[in-house]
Design a protein around this motif. Structure first.
Motif, PDB file in Angstrom:
ATOM      1  N   UNK A 165      13.487 -79.928  91.470  1.00 16.37           N
ATOM      2  CA  UNK A 165      14.345 -78.850  91.978  1.00 16.37           C
ATOM      3  C   UNK A 165      13.564 -77.915  92.899  1.00 16.37           C
ATOM      4  N   UNK A 166      12.329 -77.587  92.496  1.00 15.28           N
ATOM      5  CA  UNK A 166      11.523 -76.616  93.245  1.00 15.28           C
ATOM      6  C   UNK A 166      10.767 -77.276  94.392  1.00 15.28           C
ATOM      7  N   UNK A 167      10.748 -78.589  94.392  1.00 15.58           N
ATOM      8  CA  UNK A 167       9.927 -79.335  95.350  1.00 15.58           C
ATOM      9  C   UNK A 167       8.499 -78.811  95.363  1.00 15.58           C
ATOM     10  N   UNK A 168       7.969 -78.608  94.168  1.00 19.63           N
ATOM     11  CA  UNK A 168       6.615 -78.062  94.046  1.00 19.63           C
ATOM     12  C   UNK A 168       6.049 -78.462  92.680  1.00 19.63           C
ATOM     13  N   UNK A 169       4.716 -78.588  92.619  1.00 17.57           N
ATOM     14  CA  UNK A 169       4.097 -78.894  91.333  1.00 17.57           C
ATOM     15  C   UNK A 169       3.709 -77.629  90.575  1.00 17.57           C
ATOM     16  N   UNK A 170       3.895 -76.471  91.213  1.00 16.18           N
ATOM     17  CA  UNK A 170       3.611 -75.216  90.521  1.00 16.18           C
ATOM     18  C   UNK A 170       4.932 -74.548  90.139  1.00 16.18           C
ATOM     19  N   UNK A 171       5.152 -74.435  88.859  1.00 13.69           N
ATOM     20  CA  UNK A 171       6.415 -73.896  88.364  1.00 13.69           C
ATOM     21  C   UNK A 171       6.171 -72.495  87.816  1.00 13.69           C
ATOM     22  N   UNK A 172       6.788 -71.508  88.452  1.00 14.15           N
ATOM     23  CA  UNK A 172       6.618 -70.137  87.958  1.00 14.15           C
ATOM     24  C   UNK A 172       7.620 -69.880  86.846  1.00 14.15           C
ATOM     25  N   UNK A 173       7.233 -70.265  85.663  1.00 10.25           N
ATOM     26  CA  UNK A 173       8.090 -70.146  84.484  1.00 10.25           C
ATOM     27  C   UNK A 173       7.234 -69.674  83.316  1.00 10.25           C
ATOM     28  N   UNK A 174       7.720 -68.726  82.555  1.00  7.33           N
ATOM     29  CA  UNK A 174       7.010 -68.338  81.329  1.00  7.33           C
ATOM     30  C   UNK A 174       7.380 -69.315  80.214  1.00  7.33           C
ATOM     31  N   UNK A 175       6.569 -69.324  79.169  1.00  7.30           N
ATOM     32  CA  UNK A 175       6.870 -70.186  78.015  1.00  7.30           C
ATOM     33  C   UNK A 175       8.214 -69.782  77.403  1.00  7.30           C
ATOM     34  N   UNK A 176       8.473 -68.494  77.423  1.00  6.99           N
ATOM     35  CA  UNK A 176       9.733 -67.953  76.915  1.00  6.99           C
ATOM     36  C   UNK A 176      10.925 -68.551  77.690  1.00  6.99           C
ATOM     37  N   UNK A 177      10.791 -68.587  79.007  1.00 10.42           N
ATOM     38  CA  UNK A 177      11.877 -69.139  79.839  1.00 10.42           C
ATOM     39  C   UNK A 177      12.085 -70.626  79.569  1.00 10.42           C
ATOM     40  N   UNK A 178      10.986 -71.347  79.456  1.00  9.99           N
ATOM     41  CA  UNK A 178      11.100 -72.788  79.172  1.00  9.99           C
ATOM     42  C   UNK A 178      11.806 -73.000  77.832  1.00  9.99           C
ATOM     43  N   UNK A 179      11.438 -72.162  76.845  1.00 13.82           N
ATOM     44  CA  UNK A 179      12.075 -72.267  75.527  1.00 13.82           C
ATOM     45  C   UNK A 179      13.587 -72.029  75.648  1.00 13.82           C
ATOM     46  N   UNK A 202      -0.999 -81.038  82.660  1.00 16.49           N
ATOM     47  CA  UNK A 202      -0.693 -79.757  83.312  1.00 16.49           C
ATOM     48  C   UNK A 202      -1.902 -78.829  83.223  1.00 16.49           C
ATOM     49  N   UNK A 203      -1.878 -77.777  84.054  1.00 15.57           N
ATOM     50  CA  UNK A 203      -2.825 -76.676  83.892  1.00 15.57           C
ATOM     51  C   UNK A 203      -1.992 -75.416  83.677  1.00 15.57           C
ATOM     52  N   UNK A 204      -2.368 -74.624  82.664  1.00 19.74           N
ATOM     53  CA  UNK A 204      -1.595 -73.423  82.344  1.00 19.74           C
ATOM     54  C   UNK A 204      -2.199 -72.194  83.015  1.00 19.74           C
ATOM     55  N   UNK A 205      -1.327 -71.416  83.663  1.00 20.75           N
ATOM     56  CA  UNK A 205      -1.761 -70.150  84.249  1.00 20.75           C
ATOM     57  C   UNK A 205      -0.831 -69.052  83.751  1.00 20.75           C
ATOM     58  N   UNK A 207       2.089 -67.008  83.538  1.00 19.27           N
ATOM     59  CA  UNK A 207       3.436 -67.036  84.123  1.00 19.27           C
ATOM     60  C   UNK A 207       3.728 -68.278  84.949  1.00 19.27           C
ATOM     61  N   UNK A 208       2.886 -69.290  84.837  1.00 21.48           N
ATOM     62  CA  UNK A 208       3.128 -70.498  85.622  1.00 21.48           C
ATOM     63  C   UNK A 208       2.552 -71.736  84.938  1.00 21.48           C
ATOM     64  N   UNK A 209       3.141 -72.870  85.273  1.00 26.85           N
ATOM     65  CA  UNK A 209       2.644 -74.153  84.795  1.00 26.85           C
ATOM     66  C   UNK A 209       2.411 -75.030  86.022  1.00 26.85           C
ATOM     67  N   UNK A 210       1.211 -75.555  86.140  1.00 31.52           N
ATOM     68  CA  UNK A 210       0.916 -76.424  87.280  1.00 31.52           C
ATOM     69  C   UNK A 210       0.871 -77.876  86.801  1.00 31.52           C
ATOM     70  N   UNK A 211       1.631 -78.696  87.449  1.00 29.61           N
ATOM     71  CA  UNK A 211       1.646 -80.105  87.051  1.00 29.61           C
ATOM     72  C   UNK A 211       0.478 -80.840  87.701  1.00 29.61           C
ATOM     73  N   UNK A 212      -0.346 -81.488  86.886  1.00 31.35           N
ATOM     74  CA  UNK A 212      -1.499 -82.210  87.419  1.00 31.35           C
ATOM     75  C   UNK A 212      -1.199 -83.698  87.565  1.00 31.35           C
ATOM     76  N   UNK A 213      -0.355 -84.236  86.675  1.00 32.96           N
ATOM     77  CA  UNK A 213      -0.060 -85.665  86.750  1.00 32.96           C
ATOM     78  C   UNK A 213       1.413 -85.935  86.434  1.00 32.96           C
TER      79      UNK A 213
END
Lengths: 222, 222
Positions: A165-179, A202-205, A207-213
């Motif tokens: 949807x975002x056409x990006x591997x970096x998702x600005x989502x909190x864990x709360x939002x994902x839940x 993934x790599x966790x930052x 307020x964001x989750x970066x997809x590595x694979x």
């Protein structure tokens, strides 16, 4: 006229409506805006009208009395939302929350006018049937996911869907939002994301989750 | 002629169909029987036709790859099943298992004929829309139940619903069967039923559950 041109893009059956029917629908349509985070509809009583997304993104979800949420589906530009016009149909009784995930602009069609045109137009009624069948299939799919899929698979599938949807591997989502999308507790998401990180998915930052694979996520999602 | 009389009882819009349309539907309808426990439909590929229940009872459920089940809804005499005719609509894609809970007799209408009549008849299309909206509302309700209701409340509500369907306080159901309705494990059902028994709500017998207090079950179900 321009209005009709644009509305016709939402309705593949537009050309099968009479000029009078086209005019009635176009005359009953208004452009509305809602800011990111805004709530369009909150409960059973609401009957906003038929929502046609022009730009932005909406999220339809079910909420518990305590405020927990699960995403039912997304509405993207070109999509039509029936749940916001449930008064159109006697048998459509659901409590759905409709929230703007982005600044969103949409056409709002008066539900009573839509119902009247649908009542006399077989093409419009059949088109609406297809819309409804599509939503029903999505909600059925969700039932299957909730019932038979483990949460780690659902989380992997969710991250891949978001990346699409975002056409990006970096998702600005909190864990709360994902839940809130998956209908689970924040702690569950945090625990699984940490496991995903350990596996190099993934790599966790903050307020964001970066997809590595994407590949590893796909394997897990199955 | 008798056939048309009977079919008209299923379709409140029958009188709004032309004589030709009525004849086409009646000509495409056959009576079929299935014994208790029989499976009418097993998966996505099937497209049996529109099922109209004459007598008996059907159960629509979702099944996991491992064979676990959850009941989506019941079909009683007078009810129409759309999921058995999913080829009627492009967007209707679900994997639903349809099982006879009792010896059942039903009308089966050829899905292609039904689709053709629906395409030209606004009343039939709108009626089908209402059917679909009703199913969608039921499945949405199920999502809410699964997500936000605890299993003890769901079990209490299920026992009350069964007592209503059977018109009896003695339900001949195994714990395994109850688990298959609620989409949970047998052990969970056994544990809760024992708790219910301790509270004086039910009495447990071999292969049956006897309801002692509908009132207490109602309070728990909320």
């Amino acid at each position: 006229m321009e209005q009709e041109m644009e509305l016709s893009a939402y309705f593949p059956v537009w050309d099968q409506l009479s000029a009078r029917q086209q005019n009635r629908l176009a005359g009953a349509a208004r452009i509305r805006k809602v800011e990111q985070g805004g709530i369009l509809q909150e409960g059973r009583g609401d009957c906003l009208g038929l929502v046609l997304v022009r730009r932005g993104r909406l999220r339809a979800c079910s909420a518990s009395p305590e405020g927990r949420q699960i995403t039912l589906y997304r509405l993207l530009p070109g999509d039509i939302c029936l749940f916001s016009a449930s008064c159109m149909m006697r048998s459509l009784q659901t409590e759905i929350l409709l929230e703007a995930e982005r600044d969103t602009e949409f056409w709002l069609i008066n539900p009573e006018v839509y119902r009247q045109v649908m009542e006399e137009s077989a093409p419009l009624a059949n088109f609406t049937n297809e819309l409804m069948a599509g939503r029903l299939s999505e909600v059925m799919w969700l039932v299957e996911q909730i019932m038979w899929q483990s949460m780690d698979k659902r989380l992997a599938a969710f991250l891949l869907e978001e990346a699409g949807l975002e056409e990006s591997d970096t998702l600005t989502l909190t864990h709360e939002q994902i839940a809130g999308h998956l209908g689970t507790a924040r702690e569950v998401v945090t625990r699984m994301l940490k496991y995903f990180q350990g596996e190099g998915m993934v790599r966790l930052r903050r307020g964001a989750v970066e997809i590595l694979s994407r590949e590893k996520l796909r394997q897990l999602a199955g």
